[in-house]
Design a protein around this motif. Sequence first.
Motif, PDB file in Angstrom:
ATOM      1  N   PHE A 346       3.298   1.012   0.955  1.00  0.00           N
ATOM      2  CA  PHE A 346       3.892  -0.129   1.113  1.00  0.00           C
ATOM      3  C   PHE A 346       4.637  -0.643  -0.237  1.00  0.00           C
ATOM      4  N   ASP A 347       3.566  -0.871  -1.684  1.00  0.00           N
ATOM      5  CA  ASP A 347       4.587  -0.943  -2.647  1.00  0.00           C
ATOM      6  C   ASP A 347       5.292  -0.343  -3.090  1.00  0.00           C
ATOM      7  N   ASP A 348       5.222   1.017  -2.999  1.00  0.00           N
ATOM      8  CA  ASP A 348       6.782   1.865  -3.219  1.00  0.00           C
ATOM      9  C   ASP A 348       7.865   1.376  -1.882  1.00  0.00           C
ATOM     10  N   SER A 383       5.936  -4.196   7.746  1.00  0.00           N
ATOM     11  CA  SER A 383       4.521  -4.910   7.221  1.00  0.00           C
ATOM     12  C   SER A 383       4.869  -4.716   9.108  1.00  0.00           C
ATOM     13  N   SER A 384       5.006  -3.773  10.012  1.00  0.00           N
ATOM     14  CA  SER A 384       4.846  -4.020  11.544  1.00  0.00           C
ATOM     15  C   SER A 384       4.000  -3.331  11.757  1.00  0.00           C
ATOM     16  N   SER A 385       4.569  -1.641  11.561  1.00  0.00           N
ATOM     17  CA  SER A 385       3.564  -0.765  12.595  1.00  0.00           C
ATOM     18  C   SER A 385       4.378   0.092  10.786  1.00  0.00           C
ATOM     19  N   PRO A 386       2.985   1.779  11.301  1.00  0.00           N
ATOM     20  CA  PRO A 386       4.181   2.984   9.999  1.00  0.00           C
ATOM     21  C   PRO A 386       5.734   3.615  11.156  1.00  0.00           C
ATOM     22  N   LYS A 387       5.279   3.624  12.618  1.00  0.00           N
ATOM     23  CA  LYS A 387       6.170   3.842  13.328  1.00  0.00           C
ATOM     24  C   LYS A 387       7.116   2.767  13.186  1.00  0.00           C
ATOM     25  N   ARG A 455       5.567  10.467   4.463  1.00  0.00           N
ATOM     26  CA  ARG A 455       4.459   9.639   4.386  1.00  0.00           C
ATOM     27  C   ARG A 455       4.094   8.621   5.294  1.00  0.00           C
ATOM     28  N   ALA A 456       5.111   7.629   5.642  1.00  0.00           N
ATOM     29  CA  ALA A 456       5.135   7.042   7.120  1.00  0.00           C
ATOM     30  C   ALA A 456       4.117   7.885   7.984  1.00  0.00           C
TER      31      ALA A 456
END
Length: 949
Positions: A346-348, A383-387, A455-456
């Motif tokens: 998230f930071d990246d 913010s919602s999801s990895p997908k 990564r996600a």
Amino acid sequence: MSTVQATYQPGSLVSARGREWIVLPQSTEDTLHLRPLGATEDDATLIYLPIEPTPVGPATFPSPTVQQASNFAAGQLLRDALQLKLRTGAGPFRSFGNIAVEPRAYQLVPLLMALKQDVVRLLIADDVGIGKTIEAALIVRELVDRGEISRVAVLCPPHLCEQWQRELMDRFHINAVVVRSTTASRLERGLPANQSVFEAYPFTVVSLDYIKSDRRRDEFLRACPECVIVDEAHTCTYSGQGRQQRYTLLKGLSENPERHMVLLTATPHSGDDDSFYNLLGLLNPAFRELKDIPADGRKQLREELANHFVQRRRPDIDEWQDRQLFPERLTAEIFYKLTGEWGQLFDDVLEYARELVIRAEGQDLMQQRMSWWAALALLRCISSSPKAAVNALRTRLQGRALAGPDNTEMLTLEDAEEQGRERVLDGSEDNLTTQDIEPGAKTEDSVLLTKLVARAEELSGAVKDPKLKRLIDHLKELTGAGFQPVVFCRYIATAHYVAEQLRSVFPHHEVKAVTGQFAAAERETAVEAMSEAQQRILVATDCLSEGINLQNLFTAVVHYDLSWNPTRHEQREGRVDRFGQEAREVRTTMLYGQDNPVDGAVLQVILRKAESIRKELGVLVPMPDDQGKLTQALVGAVLLRKGTTAAKMPQLGLDFGAPEEAIDTAWQSAREKASKNRTLFSQRRLKPEDVLPEWQKTLAVLGGEDDVERFVKRAAVQLGAPLEQSTKGGAKHWKLHAASLPSGIRERLEREGLAGTLRIDFHQPVAAGGQYIHRTHPLVSALADHLLETALDERREPKEVGADAVARAGAIFTDMVDVRTVVLLIRLRHQLTATHRGKSQLLLCEEALAVGVPADDESSLLDDATARVLMATEPTRNMPRPLRDQHLQRALDQLPGWQPALEDLARTRAQLLLEDHRRVREASGARGEYRVTPSLPVDVMGVFVLIPA
């Protein structure tokens, strides 16, 4: 008046074609509209007198005979059947015999406001889930049954068409056709060249998007029905191209001073004064001027507006002591932390989004805006999801434009802005988006994006996704407490991801994802299919936040993704927390990232401030955001502020600076406007309790839920198909095995699509998968018609199934009387002449009564309530058939002598009916004249003798 009309008034009995008929109000000098005795208006026929081979003559209702006697209890079924068959019952409201819902007290207020007006112009702005559809449909059903209108059109957004069609049919027995681009050609096929669909079909549900175009609008204005309902009316105000066309259409409709219009919206004022006053101007052009009239000169016009505008929130309904209508809504906030690999990603991504915006400085305006929307899209999806994050990142990598495969260069700046608001933000207040596809934008960082995608993709599942883990823990709490939850997500990818993960954790629940990938009808089908499961979890995007009622299946709402608009949250929760919710408690939960700076900004500056104002005023104040500019500024402040990464933000105590101050100022202004309007638009002049006695009188005449339950249970037993009590999913209901009923009833039910084992209930709300059996339900009609026809058929065979179930005569020994008492079951027919706006309507009213004639005082009849108790009594001992027949014949011989007393009763009841109509008109302040005349002689339907034991 012609001889035919003078002789055969509505309610008169005539003999024609070898049988007896009741004359209906539509009759003219040359034609008679007739309903057979013992049948419904569905069996009515038309006789053209000039060519009728056999003269039509007056008739009298045949008295009961000894041969029509059976056991005493069979008389109770006759009374119930007669009462529940009434459609034109005596009472001040004409529509109540033709509806499948019992209106609540507050839902009568708009009806009374409508009856007050010569031409109905009403804006109903009740809260989400209170029942605006019922209130509007009740008005048009009443106008139809009064003969004041014959055609109705409902204008609504396309995704609500089928729901309106179903509501009109299921609750109000109005058979409407849907008119939209996919149905119009079929409906027009075979019509004469100069006939419009709206002339050929009296009841229509019309898509606003279909009818608003210039070509179709002009045709609709020419052929439009005399009454129009407009749903989601706030989307038809003068703002934006699509809504400008809608407003032009409605303005054209309102310019006909004879047209009835009922406008519906839960958000009449979306923050735009011009749009609000344009909406009021549809009721009366003078109301548009309220915007510019000084405060000290508005009083008279504001008071007039209060006659046309009703707005109730749930606290208003509480003031009317109707506290059992809605469940208690318990709200909660739960949070997760951006820990481990997910927090680092998230930071990246946040840093990359910031670089996108900074890098675009100095480039052309289009590139700057595209970079800006790309950055916001990244933040929303991560913010919602990895997908959702993967889809957004891949969309960039493939070089797709914000809206899809088109090249970015092909988009105009205006297009890019509009698509950005729709995909990334939540749309404007009067047009919240249901677009749930993940946004994307073109960038050149192929290597970096490939790494971010990889990564996600590795972060799916509760082990590495703290947001999902927190949801699962919360759902275990909810389901463990017996709740059936709906989980709302912003994007399609998130919904499918969440549903997939939940299926493995909740193997005994049906878990289903419903998104914008489904057509509107498919969404409803998918949701309804879940009713068979005892435990269910629905995961949905905002395609389900409007128009689909979920209260029958679900009892909790979880906001997995925070909406950036508080109205959307209320809409989501209103799908479950609404009129008809069976549960006494509903849970709603907001899930947010405690160290997610985007969630923190939205929660602190938008959602919590909206909730604070709602608690203060009792009104949800729309977000004061001009096309999302304030929201963009707020998120931009988070995006561009150095040092606000997740790792450095353990708490939500951020200083957002100028954007927060601007939003706070806008909220304060919106709160003050809402507070001023609050006192004007809440409807407190008309008090439902003043009219409730009339509704209760109507139920006494027509029969309410308890009468229906008693009748169906008794009839089912007598006809060989007793009800079986059952419990499914924790909800009690009854089973009716239709195959065990007599063939005539069974065939009629099959034509209505009712076959096999029916799950039924007699009170609302009904358990999932069950049917509400109301007085107008086909089952009640079929049973009542069969029993009444059986009772009146002098040629019936005693061995027929159900032949002894109903009887026109009976006698018993009982301890309930001290002297020989005869109970007469009578039907009264009244002619009601109603004059409104200079137009007179001749209407037929009917009621069924029981009256008692005690042997010691035959001149003093026992009233209906007392006689009903006597009809329900049980015999003390058997009465031999010869003795029964002797008592019955004696009573039948006395009938002519009792007719004068019965006719006096009919005149008294006619006067009471007249007073009821006048009293309701006084309660609503309406104008109108009435005259009621009884049709004599009185019909004696049954004779029942009670002999002291």
